[in-house]
Scaffold this active site. Sequence first.
Site, PDB file in Angstrom:
ATOM      1  N   ALA A 193       0.725  -1.174  -0.029  1.00 59.18           N
ATOM      2  CA  ALA A 193      -0.040   0.049   0.139  1.00 59.18           C
ATOM      3  C   ALA A 193       0.873   1.188   0.046  1.00 59.18           C
ATOM      4  O   ALA A 193       2.049   1.092   0.428  1.00 59.18           O
ATOM      5  CB  ALA A 193      -1.059  -0.037   1.358  1.00 59.18           C
ATOM      6  N   GLU A 250      -0.196  -9.237  -0.374  1.00 56.26           N
ATOM      7  CA  GLU A 250      -1.969  -9.550  -0.113  1.00 56.26           C
ATOM      8  C   GLU A 250      -2.662  -9.365  -1.425  1.00 56.26           C
ATOM      9  O   GLU A 250      -3.484 -10.531  -1.491  1.00 56.26           O
ATOM     10  CB  GLU A 250      -2.590  -8.555   0.914  1.00 56.26           C
ATOM     11  CG  GLU A 250      -1.973  -8.707   2.261  1.00 56.26           C
ATOM     12  CD  GLU A 250      -2.119  -7.579   3.158  1.00 56.26           C
ATOM     13  OE1 GLU A 250      -1.694  -6.179   2.720  1.00 56.26           O
ATOM     14  OE2 GLU A 250      -2.782  -7.776   4.076  1.00 56.26           O
TER      15      GLU A 250
HETATM   16  N1  DAK Z   1       4.670   3.185  -0.971  1.00 54.23           N
HETATM   17  C1  DAK Z   1       4.791   4.105  -1.345  1.00 54.23           C
HETATM   18  N2  DAK Z   1       6.019   4.489  -2.233  1.00 54.23           N
HETATM   19  C2  DAK Z   1       6.647   3.372  -2.336  1.00 54.23           C
HETATM   20  C3  DAK Z   1       6.479   1.953  -1.690  1.00 54.23           C
HETATM   21  C4  DAK Z   1       5.095   2.061  -0.924  1.00 54.23           C
HETATM   22  N3  DAK Z   1       4.854   1.143  -0.381  1.00 54.23           N
HETATM   23  N4  DAK Z   1       7.449   1.418  -1.937  1.00 54.23           N
HETATM   24  C5  DAK Z   1       8.372   2.017  -2.831  1.00 54.23           C
HETATM   25  N5  DAK Z   1       7.845   3.231  -2.908  1.00 54.23           N
HETATM   26  C6  DAK Z   1       8.755   4.359  -3.831  1.00 54.23           C
HETATM   27  C7  DAK Z   1       9.896   4.608  -3.044  1.00 54.23           C
HETATM   28  O1  DAK Z   1       9.149   5.843  -1.978  1.00 54.23           O
HETATM   29  C8  DAK Z   1      10.605   5.477  -4.179  1.00 54.23           C
HETATM   30  O2  DAK Z   1      10.111   6.708  -4.706  1.00 54.23           O
HETATM   31  P1  DAK Z   1      11.049   8.003  -4.944  1.00 54.23           P
HETATM   32  O3  DAK Z   1      11.835   8.330  -3.757  1.00 54.23           O
HETATM   33  O4  DAK Z   1      11.660   7.603  -6.218  1.00 54.23           O
HETATM   34  O5  DAK Z   1       9.866   9.198  -5.355  1.00 54.23           O
HETATM   35  C9  DAK Z   1      10.315   4.576  -5.246  1.00 54.23           C
HETATM   36  O6  DAK Z   1       9.230   3.586  -4.949  1.00 54.23           O
HETATM   37  C10 DAK Z   1      11.718   3.474  -5.523  1.00 54.23           C
HETATM   38  O7  DAK Z   1      11.728   2.996  -4.063  1.00 54.23           O
HETATM   39  P2  DAK Z   1      13.110   2.784  -3.503  1.00 54.23           P
HETATM   40  O8  DAK Z   1      14.068   3.911  -3.931  1.00 54.23           O
HETATM   41  O9  DAK Z   1      12.863   2.618  -2.014  1.00 54.23           O
HETATM   42  O10 DAK Z   1      13.689   1.500  -4.157  1.00 54.23           O
HETATM   43  P3  DAK Z   1      14.752   0.288  -3.472  1.00 54.23           P
HETATM   44  O11 DAK Z   1      15.177  -0.555  -4.573  1.00 54.23           O
HETATM   45  O12 DAK Z   1      15.905   0.979  -2.734  1.00 54.23           O
HETATM   46  O13 DAK Z   1      13.842  -0.505  -2.491  1.00 54.23           O
HETATM   47  C11 DAK Z   1      11.932  -1.628  -1.660  1.00 54.23           C
HETATM   48  C12 DAK Z   1      12.924  -1.200  -3.216  1.00 54.23           C
HETATM   49  C13 DAK Z   1      10.694  -2.308  -2.050  1.00 54.23           C
HETATM   50  C14 DAK Z   1      12.587  -2.417  -0.737  1.00 54.23           C
HETATM   51  C15 DAK Z   1      11.634  -0.277  -0.800  1.00 54.23           C
HETATM   52  O14 DAK Z   1      11.013   0.728  -1.692  1.00 54.23           O
HETATM   53  C16 DAK Z   1      10.562  -0.631   0.413  1.00 54.23           C
HETATM   54  O15 DAK Z   1      11.031  -1.293   1.512  1.00 54.23           O
HETATM   55  N6  DAK Z   1       9.273  -0.205   0.109  1.00 54.23           N
HETATM   56  C17 DAK Z   1       8.383  -0.125   1.217  1.00 54.23           C
HETATM   57  C18 DAK Z   1       7.892  -1.783   1.084  1.00 54.23           C
HETATM   58  C19 DAK Z   1       6.900  -1.999   2.192  1.00 54.23           C
HETATM   59  O16 DAK Z   1       6.931  -1.552   3.225  1.00 54.23           O
HETATM   60  N7  DAK Z   1       5.595  -2.347   1.773  1.00 54.23           N
HETATM   61  C20 DAK Z   1       4.384  -2.606   2.585  1.00 54.23           C
HETATM   62  C21 DAK Z   1       3.770  -1.159   3.093  1.00 54.23           C
HETATM   63  S1  DAK Z   1       2.574  -1.297   4.080  1.00 54.23           S
HETATM   64  C22 DAK Z   1      -4.591  -1.068   5.165  1.00 54.23           C
HETATM   65  C23 DAK Z   1      -4.781  -2.279   4.504  1.00 54.23           C
HETATM   66  C24 DAK Z   1      -3.337  -2.696   4.086  1.00 54.23           C
HETATM   67  C25 DAK Z   1      -2.192  -1.764   4.347  1.00 54.23           C
HETATM   68  C26 DAK Z   1      -2.320  -0.731   4.851  1.00 54.23           C
HETATM   69  C27 DAK Z   1      -3.565  -0.321   5.423  1.00 54.23           C
HETATM   70  N8  DAK Z   1      -5.869  -0.633   5.864  1.00 54.23           N
HETATM   71  C28 DAK Z   1      -6.603  -1.612   6.504  1.00 54.23           C
HETATM   72  C29 DAK Z   1      -6.326   0.669   6.119  1.00 54.23           C
HETATM   73  C30 DAK Z   1      -1.216  -2.632   3.635  1.00 54.23           C
HETATM   74  C31 DAK Z   1       0.071  -1.938   4.130  1.00 54.23           C
HETATM   75  C32 DAK Z   1       1.133  -2.141   3.182  1.00 54.23           C
HETATM   76  O17 DAK Z   1       1.352  -2.606   2.383  1.00 54.23           O
END
Ligand code: DAK
Length: 261
Positions: free
Chosen positions: A63, A111
């Site tokens: 997300a 998910e």
């Molecule tokens: N959200 C927004 N932007 C994201 C993103 C994300 N999840 N993942 C990556 N990006 C963006 C980065 O900010 C970056 O943007 P710029 O800086 O270029 O503008 C671009 O994508 C490239 O990412 P990186 O520069 O970080 O690339 P790397 O190769 O260095 O790293 C990575 C890749 C996938 C390891 C890293 O980007 C990362 O850790 N990303 C986050 C992964 C993560 O934690 N995903 C889980 C998110 S939590 C809900 C229901 C469900 C959810 C939430 C609420 N409700 C019931 C309300 C779900 C939650 C989630 O999914």
Amino acid sequence: MGFVDYAAEGQVGVITINRPKALNALNSDVLTDLAAVLDGVDLDQIRCLILTGAGEKSFVAGADIGQMSDLSIAEAAAFSKQGNDLFRRIETFPIPVIAAVNGFALGGGCEISMSCDFRICSENAIFGQPEVGLGIIPGFGGTQRLARLVGPGMAKQMIYGGRNIKAKEALRIGLVNDVCDQEDLMAKAMKIAKGIASQAPIAIRQAKKAINEGLELGMDDAIALEEKLFGDCFETEDQKYGMAFFLDKNKEKVKEPFKNR
Ligand code: DAK
């Protein structure tokens, strides 16, 4: 469509989440576009869907953390409902949906792949539920679907530890059905999808319902459900044709495509 592309190839529809600059992270616009694409799928023509992400790095990196970070309780609940409604829609979509996971499948990305019927992935795929590191728990069905797919022990280890796993481990624990080189992924997904599309479509729909709904029931009720869905396949043109073709035993005859009737 803004963040989601759709293309039909014969009887297979390919849905591509197309927001590669943010690694295809799911914001509310992506969720809205995905729902609209599903609305537009022509179920008279299309018999199987493939869901994938644009680019070579990421399927869906979760997300959108930027969009989520400032949500109020009410907004978070609305976002949650939007996501859960969509994921449930994919899970219960009348025809099979295959996830072709071409890179990161983290959080909401893992998910959404689990709401598909099954997953195949490329060698560079990474799966994980890192939410506890963000101060939340998986909120798009991850605690439920991961535990059902890989068992509670493995799901708990992944979720409690925010532990990412690589493609080979995803294969070992049964989260994906197959792993291949990235350049072969879409061809492989298409081959599987076309194989499904060539079978009797009403039977495929009934089988999906029987498996999905039956898994929520006790065995007696699940078998009763199977009996009902089995019965519903009869008196269809496809059932009559499929059985008549077998009984004909004419080796010269080529099997005609099923008609979805
Ligand atoms: N959200 C927004 N932007 C994201 C993103 C994300 N999840 N993942 C990556 N990006 C963006 C980065 O900010 C970056 O943007 P710029 O800086 O270029 O503008 C671009 O994508 C490239 O990412 P990186 O520069 O970080 O690339 P790397 O190769 O260095 O790293 C990575 C890749 C996938 C390891 C890293 O980007 C990362 O850790 N990303 C986050 C992964 C993560 O934690 N995903 C889980 C998110 S939590 C809900 C229901 C469900 C959810 C939430 C609420 N409700 C019931 C309300 C779900 C939650 C989630 O999914």
